[in-house]
Write a protein that holds these residues in place. Sequence first.
Motif, mmCIF file in Angstrom:
data_model
loop_
_atom_site.group_PDB
_atom_site.id
_atom_site.type_symbol
_atom_site.label_atom_id
_atom_site.label_comp_id
_atom_site.label_asym_id
_atom_site.label_seq_id
_atom_site.Cartn_x
_atom_site.Cartn_y
_atom_site.Cartn_z
ATOM 1 N N UNK A 331 -0.193 1.610 0.724
ATOM 2 C CA UNK A 331 -1.393 0.884 1.142
ATOM 3 C C UNK A 331 -1.808 -0.134 0.076
ATOM 4 N N UNK A 332 -0.927 -1.091 -0.179
ATOM 5 C CA UNK A 332 -1.197 -2.105 -1.188
ATOM 6 C C UNK A 332 -2.348 -3.020 -0.849
ATOM 7 N N UNK A 333 -2.702 -3.101 0.443
ATOM 8 C CA UNK A 333 -3.826 -3.949 0.833
ATOM 9 C C UNK A 333 -5.114 -3.531 0.130
ATOM 10 N N UNK A 334 -5.210 -2.248 -0.210
ATOM 11 C CA UNK A 334 -6.410 -1.755 -0.893
ATOM 12 C C UNK A 334 -6.560 -2.354 -2.284
ATOM 13 N N UNK A 335 -5.458 -2.859 -2.829
ATOM 14 C CA UNK A 335 -5.504 -3.514 -4.142
ATOM 15 C C UNK A 335 -5.190 -5.010 -4.033
ATOM 16 N N UNK A 336 -5.342 -5.550 -2.826
ATOM 17 C CA UNK A 336 -5.250 -6.991 -2.654
ATOM 18 C C UNK A 336 -3.860 -7.561 -2.519
ATOM 19 N N UNK A 337 -2.870 -6.721 -2.168
ATOM 20 C CA UNK A 337 -1.513 -7.211 -1.940
ATOM 21 C C UNK A 337 -1.159 -7.001 -0.480
ATOM 22 N N UNK A 338 -0.809 -8.058 0.213
ATOM 23 C CA UNK A 338 -0.522 -7.979 1.642
ATOM 24 C C UNK A 338 0.883 -7.455 1.890
ATOM 25 N N UNK A 339 1.053 -6.760 3.002
ATOM 26 C CA UNK A 339 2.358 -6.214 3.370
ATOM 27 C C UNK A 339 3.149 -7.177 4.236
ATOM 28 N N UNK A 340 2.672 -8.431 4.326
ATOM 29 C CA UNK A 340 3.292 -9.385 5.234
ATOM 30 C C UNK A 340 4.388 -10.227 4.581
ATOM 31 N N UNK A 341 4.768 -9.909 3.338
ATOM 32 C CA UNK A 341 5.832 -10.646 2.685
ATOM 33 C C UNK A 341 7.132 -10.473 3.474
ATOM 34 N N UNK A 342 7.812 -11.551 3.742
ATOM 35 C CA UNK A 342 8.973 -11.535 4.635
ATOM 36 C C UNK A 342 10.028 -10.537 4.186
ATOM 37 N N UNK A 343 10.293 -9.582 5.067
ATOM 38 C CA UNK A 343 11.401 -8.669 4.857
ATOM 39 C C UNK A 343 11.159 -7.541 3.884
ATOM 40 N N UNK A 344 9.980 -7.459 3.270
ATOM 41 C CA UNK A 344 9.748 -6.441 2.244
ATOM 42 C C UNK A 344 9.001 -5.227 2.765
ATOM 43 N N UNK A 345 8.110 -5.410 3.742
ATOM 44 C CA UNK A 345 7.342 -4.297 4.265
ATOM 45 C C UNK A 345 6.240 -3.876 3.312
ATOM 46 N N UNK A 346 5.592 -2.746 3.596
ATOM 47 C CA UNK A 346 4.453 -2.309 2.781
ATOM 48 C C UNK A 346 4.861 -1.787 1.412
ATOM 49 N N UNK A 347 3.872 -1.764 0.545
ATOM 50 C CA UNK A 347 4.029 -1.171 -0.778
ATOM 51 C C UNK A 347 2.689 -0.649 -1.231
ATOM 52 N N UNK A 348 2.563 -0.349 -2.515
ATOM 53 C CA UNK A 348 1.299 0.211 -3.008
ATOM 54 C C UNK A 348 0.433 -0.829 -3.705
ATOM 55 N N UNK A 349 0.846 -2.075 -3.646
ATOM 56 C CA UNK A 349 0.132 -3.139 -4.341
ATOM 57 C C UNK A 349 1.004 -3.825 -5.357
ATOM 58 N N UNK A 350 1.964 -3.068 -5.918
ATOM 59 C CA UNK A 350 2.875 -3.629 -6.911
ATOM 60 C C UNK A 350 4.314 -3.156 -6.690
ATOM 61 N N UNK A 351 4.499 -1.944 -6.188
ATOM 62 C CA UNK A 351 5.832 -1.403 -5.908
ATOM 63 C C UNK A 351 6.082 -1.390 -4.394
ATOM 64 N N UNK A 352 7.329 -1.554 -3.996
ATOM 65 C CA UNK A 352 7.688 -1.748 -2.593
ATOM 66 C C UNK A 352 8.274 -0.469 -2.006
ATOM 67 N N UNK A 353 7.625 0.065 -0.986
ATOM 68 C CA UNK A 353 8.020 1.357 -0.423
ATOM 69 C C UNK A 353 9.432 1.322 0.157
ATOM 70 N N UNK A 354 9.814 0.231 0.830
ATOM 71 C CA UNK A 354 11.141 0.148 1.417
ATOM 72 C C UNK A 354 12.247 0.156 0.386
ATOM 73 N N UNK A 355 12.002 -0.454 -0.774
ATOM 74 C CA UNK A 355 12.985 -0.424 -1.858
ATOM 75 C C UNK A 355 13.138 0.992 -2.401
ATOM 76 N N UNK A 356 12.013 1.687 -2.520
ATOM 77 C CA UNK A 356 12.051 3.058 -3.040
ATOM 78 C C UNK A 356 12.786 3.975 -2.074
#
Length: 422
Positions: A331-356
């Motif tokens: 839920x990176x949106x809670x820290x001001x990072x959008x999950x709409x970055x092309x091809x990356x999906x959601x993350x926690x604000x700095x780390x990317x859940x799909x990569x993990x």
Amino acid sequence: MTTAMAAVLGPGAATAASAPDAFYTYTGSKPLADYAPGAILKTRTLAYSLAGLSLPVRVKQIVFRTTNQRGRAVAGVTSVLEPLTGATSKVIGYQSFYDSLNPEDGPSRAIAGGTNPGGLAAHFETAMMTQFLLQGYAVVIADTQGPTADFAAGPEYGMVTLDSMRAALAASGTGIAPGARAGLIGYSGGAIATNWASVLAPAYAPDINRRLVGAAEGGVLVRPSANLRYIDGSLVWAGVMPMAVVGVARGFGIDLTPYLSDYGKQVYAKLQNASITQVLGAYPGLTWKKLVKPAYVDPASIPIFVSTVNKLNLGTRPNPTIPMFIGQGTLGEAEGTLASKAGLGPGDGVMIAGDVRSLARKYCAAGVRVVHHEYPLSHFSSVPVWLPQATSWLTARFSGTTAPTNCSTIKAGNPLTPLKPA
């Protein structure tokens, strides 16, 4: 790459300078390269100091030979918090998230009484590890970024962590019994050290790898080239971009200033000794485009950047051989990072859940027993959920029972492909 201390101190918190302690500098006549990695260079014993207040925890600090990002022999430092209940055969390697470009912010300095705001995370983290001390474990806390604070240079974090453990297990007067087993744990910047140590251990430190029972991590940095895109223009985390440029350039010995804009050079100069507390929320909306000259708005157009950042991609590195616990927020949106970055999906604000997820699946495919959890929380707010799960899992690994796994339930993630030159 964050701490609750950052939230307490606030964005842009100033870093007061502590006078360097000569203990941490190797001054011997024998070249460091003549020592084996992990060799003990000097030690001292002191009481854990909370800004001058002595606590009832004895600490052995060790200066040891390790290896930096460029393969050179350097002097590292670690602190062994001695067990509270007598000799122990159980050791926790705790990797700190102090995240700073200032060597004086290392946890060793804070533990010895340092008062730099950038280093105060060490005390918060020691509180997190108190449960291990109370159960009779020894806790080893290294200055994982090395003597020059090479922020974000992951392989160096890993080598320092492993050599720290070598020194701690070999030192006398620590309360650690011969043949002790060890587990690794770290969150965010501490996860960088934990994961790289786990990956490098089979080849770099097989003697330590044999003693490891498992590694627990959360908020995991997998593929920095993708994280750069993810935090670009974000509200809280955008300032990590120039901080990482400084740290990686320093660690790898490269010059990225020819590619920076005038503004980028100003920020680059300003952050030479900055801690994470000084950049979180201090550069809202900052973009890579603003940091570089117009010809380099695509990072892939900088050859030295491409070759360097690809060396930090865990997806192209060998697999660990020990059980892994991996937690990651979404839920990176809670820290001001959008999950709409092309091809990356959601993350926690700095780390990317799909990569993990992809990294966890890679380890599973290699036969590693992995437990992976995602939390509908941000980077900061995932910590109180991750910590009890991670510590419980790691404690259980010392019992010798087979590690659990949920590999079959981990969903597909992002391709961990290296960055391609433009």
